[in-house]
Design an enzyme around this catalytic site. Structure first.
Site, PDB file in Angstrom:
ATOM      1  N   SER A  29       0.824  -1.219   0.000  1.00  0.00           N
ATOM      2  CA  SER A  29       0.000   0.000   0.000  1.00  0.00           C
ATOM      3  C   SER A  29       0.854   1.262   0.000  1.00  0.00           C
ATOM      4  O   SER A  29       0.333   2.377  -0.025  1.00  0.00           O
ATOM      5  CB  SER A  29      -0.934   0.004   1.217  1.00  0.00           C
ATOM      6  N   ASN A 116      -2.092  -1.629  13.302  1.00  0.00           N
ATOM      7  CA  ASN A 116      -3.551  -1.460  13.325  1.00  0.00           C
ATOM      8  C   ASN A 116      -3.966  -0.169  14.014  1.00  0.00           C
ATOM      9  O   ASN A 116      -4.817   0.567  13.516  1.00  0.00           O
ATOM     10  CB  ASN A 116      -4.221  -2.656  14.023  1.00  0.00           C
ATOM     11  N   THR A 161     -39.854  26.773 -10.866  1.00  0.00           N
ATOM     12  CA  THR A 161     -40.079  25.437 -10.303  1.00  0.00           C
ATOM     13  C   THR A 161     -40.334  24.553 -11.515  1.00  0.00           C
ATOM     14  O   THR A 161     -40.871  25.034 -12.527  1.00  0.00           O
ATOM     15  CB  THR A 161     -41.290  25.385  -9.342  1.00  0.00           C
ATOM     16  N   HIS A 162     -39.947  23.305 -11.435  1.00  0.00           N
ATOM     17  CA  HIS A 162     -40.054  22.375 -12.579  1.00  0.00           C
ATOM     18  C   HIS A 162     -39.361  22.944 -13.821  1.00  0.00           C
ATOM     19  O   HIS A 162     -39.763  22.641 -14.947  1.00  0.00           O
ATOM     20  CB  HIS A 162     -41.514  22.062 -12.920  1.00  0.00           C
ATOM     21  N   SER A 283     -13.552  24.750 -28.537  1.00  0.00           N
ATOM     22  CA  SER A 283     -13.733  23.491 -29.252  1.00  0.00           C
ATOM     23  C   SER A 283     -12.615  23.350 -30.275  1.00  0.00           C
ATOM     24  O   SER A 283     -12.165  24.339 -30.851  1.00  0.00           O
ATOM     25  CB  SER A 283     -15.090  23.496 -29.956  1.00  0.00           C
ATOM     26  N   LYS A 289     -17.107  28.250 -30.397  1.00  0.00           N
ATOM     27  CA  LYS A 289     -17.567  27.695 -29.129  1.00  0.00           C
ATOM     28  C   LYS A 289     -16.867  28.272 -27.909  1.00  0.00           C
ATOM     29  O   LYS A 289     -15.691  28.566 -27.914  1.00  0.00           O
ATOM     30  CB  LYS A 289     -17.371  26.158 -29.103  1.00  0.00           C
ATOM     31  N   ASN A 291     -17.168  26.990 -23.991  1.00  0.00           N
ATOM     32  CA  ASN A 291     -17.841  25.939 -23.218  1.00  0.00           C
ATOM     33  C   ASN A 291     -17.633  26.086 -21.711  1.00  0.00           C
ATOM     34  O   ASN A 291     -16.553  26.470 -21.263  1.00  0.00           O
ATOM     35  CB  ASN A 291     -17.330  24.565 -23.665  1.00  0.00           C
ATOM     36  N   GLU A 296     -19.235  21.810 -15.844  1.00  0.00           N
ATOM     37  CA  GLU A 296     -19.530  20.413 -16.197  1.00  0.00           C
ATOM     38  C   GLU A 296     -18.667  19.445 -15.397  1.00  0.00           C
ATOM     39  O   GLU A 296     -19.138  18.401 -14.942  1.00  0.00           O
ATOM     40  CB  GLU A 296     -19.314  20.196 -17.689  1.00  0.00           C
ATOM     41  N   TYR A 323      -9.532  -5.692  13.501  1.00  0.00           N
ATOM     42  CA  TYR A 323      -8.916  -5.266  12.247  1.00  0.00           C
ATOM     43  C   TYR A 323      -8.960  -6.402  11.225  1.00  0.00           C
ATOM     44  O   TYR A 323      -8.696  -7.559  11.553  1.00  0.00           O
ATOM     45  CB  TYR A 323      -7.455  -4.847  12.481  1.00  0.00           C
ATOM     46  N   GLN A 328      -7.555  -1.799   4.604  1.00  0.00           N
ATOM     47  CA  GLN A 328      -6.555  -1.061   3.829  1.00  0.00           C
ATOM     48  C   GLN A 328      -7.214  -0.342   2.649  1.00  0.00           C
ATOM     49  O   GLN A 328      -6.671   0.624   2.121  1.00  0.00           O
ATOM     50  CB  GLN A 328      -5.475  -2.036   3.341  1.00  0.00           C
ATOM     51  N   LYS A 331      -8.153   3.844   2.280  1.00  0.00           N
ATOM     52  CA  LYS A 331      -7.338   5.024   2.002  1.00  0.00           C
ATOM     53  C   LYS A 331      -7.522   5.630   0.611  1.00  0.00           C
ATOM     54  O   LYS A 331      -7.616   6.855   0.471  1.00  0.00           O
ATOM     55  CB  LYS A 331      -5.865   4.706   2.255  1.00  0.00           C
TER      56      LYS A 331
HETATM   57  N1  ARG Z   1      -1.339  -1.065   5.345  1.00  0.00           N
HETATM   58  C1  ARG Z   1      -2.235  -1.510   6.372  1.00  0.00           C
HETATM   59  C2  ARG Z   1      -3.576  -0.765   6.255  1.00  0.00           C
HETATM   60  O1  ARG Z   1      -3.594   0.188   5.556  1.00  0.00           O
HETATM   61  C3  ARG Z   1      -1.645  -1.232   7.697  1.00  0.00           C
HETATM   62  C4  ARG Z   1      -2.140  -2.124   8.770  1.00  0.00           C
HETATM   63  C5  ARG Z   1      -1.644  -3.503   8.527  1.00  0.00           C
HETATM   64  N2  ARG Z   1      -2.004  -4.368   9.600  1.00  0.00           N
HETATM   65  C6  ARG Z   1      -1.881  -5.655   9.502  1.00  0.00           C
HETATM   66  N3  ARG Z   1      -2.247  -6.345  10.534  1.00  0.00           N
HETATM   67  N4  ARG Z   1      -1.430  -6.251   8.437  1.00  0.00           N
HETATM   68  O2  ARG Z   1      -4.562  -1.113   6.819  1.00  0.00           O
END
Ligand code: ARG
Length: 472
Positions: A29, A116, A161-162, A283, A289, A291, A296, A323, A328, A331
């Site tokens: 990660s 964790n 309205t509408h 465009s 144009k 835009n 948008e 956990y 993970q 994020k």
């Molecule tokens: N990269 C993990 C996460 O984002 C960190 C926690 C990992 N914990 C574990 N017991 N493997 O959640």
């Protein structure tokens, strides 16, 4: 630098071989959680101090660790220290960095904590910080809308309205109607912040620590209002993520509704506003144009913000305590929502503050579509006619005018009387846009007096919000 071979994993002693490549790639990660590094280091400094107070680090050891963490922070911010593909996540990379700087002593910092509780803490710190940045950008957009309202304080506009002409309103009233949702958004973020101000650190993997740590002291040091009351909940709770993503999606929806209206307002059919060249696109084939791409994209980005919220809710659904690695997945939606809002909000604020309002067009069309018909009916009510009959009489008048291709005020006394006995010549007294506007003077109404009051009170709210956003 002390001579230790840098570890690339925080686990492995019980395993006979290294992990399969496919597992490493899936598990990794660090490519996205590296942005938590400054927050992980903040938490690490607080943790080092708590280990020291517990007698688990000497004065000299604490000193060396804190200096190394400061250095690591500096190097990470300036790119001198970077994660490698062998670092599973931000925690692994930073432990490697610490070991590179203080050798085996670095291994002491892991006592009493787990990734964790670390990752849950890091994410709360990151979000509390970024929520303030987002609130600041929302406040800038609110200010842009308020300034446009102020500049066009006397301009009447068709109220719909509408998507059909309904009753005239002040254009400023309509612009302020877009400010209130954003005011609620910031209020929601502030409310979120109070609930998110809980520190998971000290929960360890899930059960807390047998070491004499002090989770409340760590919480205070990190700016939280207290430590989590339950270590299992501390590591498994992602309500703060889902709630944040809801707030973000709601901002996205508000931006989308504003964007949609601006798209309409810039059409040839409406011609209510003209966007500044700096906030318009052209465009590649049609030279004429201009835009409204900012509006948008604001509308389109709502889709991904809603998607980010859905992702998190689906990940959480059915997840057993405490956990699980599924967490993970929290994020990327968070980072995407933060990046999206910080990208789109300044563009929308710039577009709004630079757009030219076509006051003449708005004024000329404010009463189009028989928009003063309700005023005539209410005039009759004041004279004692039951609203049901007044509504019907004016309805007939509208049909008469449609057939004769004229407006309500163009009908002669005789024709008025022919349409309905209730329609006496004095109905013309209420056929003015200014009259219609100033008669709507109840709180929240569109009369110039009420709109001015509203402008002042909303400006006040925005000031408080902007101050909260900059106060860390
Ligand atoms: N990269 C993990 C996460 O984002 C960190 C926690 C990992 N914990 C574990 N017991 N493997 O959640």
């Amino acid at each position: 630098m002390t001579d230790v071979s840098p570890p690339t994993r925080l686990w492995g002693a019980r395993f006979s071989g290294g992990p399969a490549d496919a597992l490493s790639r899936l598990s990794m990660s660090v490519q996205f959680d590296w942005r938590l590094a400054p927050y992980d280091l903040l938490a690490s400094r607080a943790h080092a101090r708590v280990l020291h107070r517990a007698g688990l680090l000497t004065d000299a050891e604490l000193q060396r660790i804190v200096v190394a963490l400061d250095e690591l922070d500096h190097d990470a911010r300036h790119g001198a220290f970077r994660p490698t593909p062998e670092d599973e996540d931000v925690h692994t990379a930073l432990e490697r960095g610490l070991l590179e700087r203080v050798g085996v002593l670095g291994g002491k910092l892991r006592a009493g904590r787990s990734r964790n509780d670390q990752v849950a803490t890091d994410l709360r710190l990151y979000l509390r910080d970024h929520v303030r940045q987002i609130a600041g950008r929302v406040a800038e957009l609110e200010t842009a809308l308020i300034e446009q309202a102020e500049r066009n304080i006397d301009v009447p506009a068709p109220g719909m309205t509408h998507m059909q002409h309904a009753q005239p309103v002040l254009f400023a009233h309509h612009l302020l109607a877009h400010v209130h949702p954003f005011v609620r958004d910031i209020a929601r973020l502030r409310d979120w912040d109070r609930r998110a101000a809980v520190s998971p650190l000290g929960a360890g993997a899930l059960a807390g620590s047998s070491l004499p740590l002090d989770p409340d002291a760590v919480a205070t040091e990190l700016g939280f209002s207290g430590a989590a009351a339950n270590s299992i909940d501390a590591v498994s709770d992602r309500d703060f993520v889902a709630e944040f993503l809801f707030c973000a999606a709601m901002i996205g929806v508000h931006l989308s509704r504003l964007g949609e209206e601006i798209v309409l307002w810039t059409t040839r059919e409406f011609r209510w506003v003209e966007l500044d060249d700096a906030y318009s696109t052209g465009s590649s084939i049609m030279p004429q144009k201009k835009n409204p791409d900012v509006a948008e994209l604001a509308r389109g980005k709502a889709g991904r913000l809603i998607g980010d919220l859905m992702t998190m809710l689906v990940v959480l659904k059915g997840l057993p305590l405490a956990y699980d690695r599924d967490l993970q997945e929290d994020k990327e939606p968070v980072f995407d929502a933060v990046d999206t809002l910080l990208l789109v909000l300044p563009a929308v604020a710039g577009m709004v503050s630079t757009m030219q309002v076509n006051a003449q067009r708005l004024t000329e069309t404010a009463a189009d579509g028989f928009a003063l018909a309700t005023d005539v009916a209410e005039h009759l009510v004041r004279k004692g006619v039951p609203f049901r009959d007044a509504h019907e009489a004016v309805g007939h008048l509208v049909v008469w005018c449609t057939v004769h291709e004229c407006d309500l005020g163009d009908v002669s006394d005789a024709d008025l009387a022919a349409v309905s006995e209730h329609l006496t010549p004095d109905v013309r007294d209420v056929l003015s846009v200014d009259g219609a506007l100033s008669s709507r003077g109840a709180p929240g109404g569109t009369s110039p007096k009420r709109v001015r009051e509203q402008l002042d009170s909303v400006r006040e709210r925005v000031h408080t919000h902007a101050a909260w956003a900059t106060d860390s």
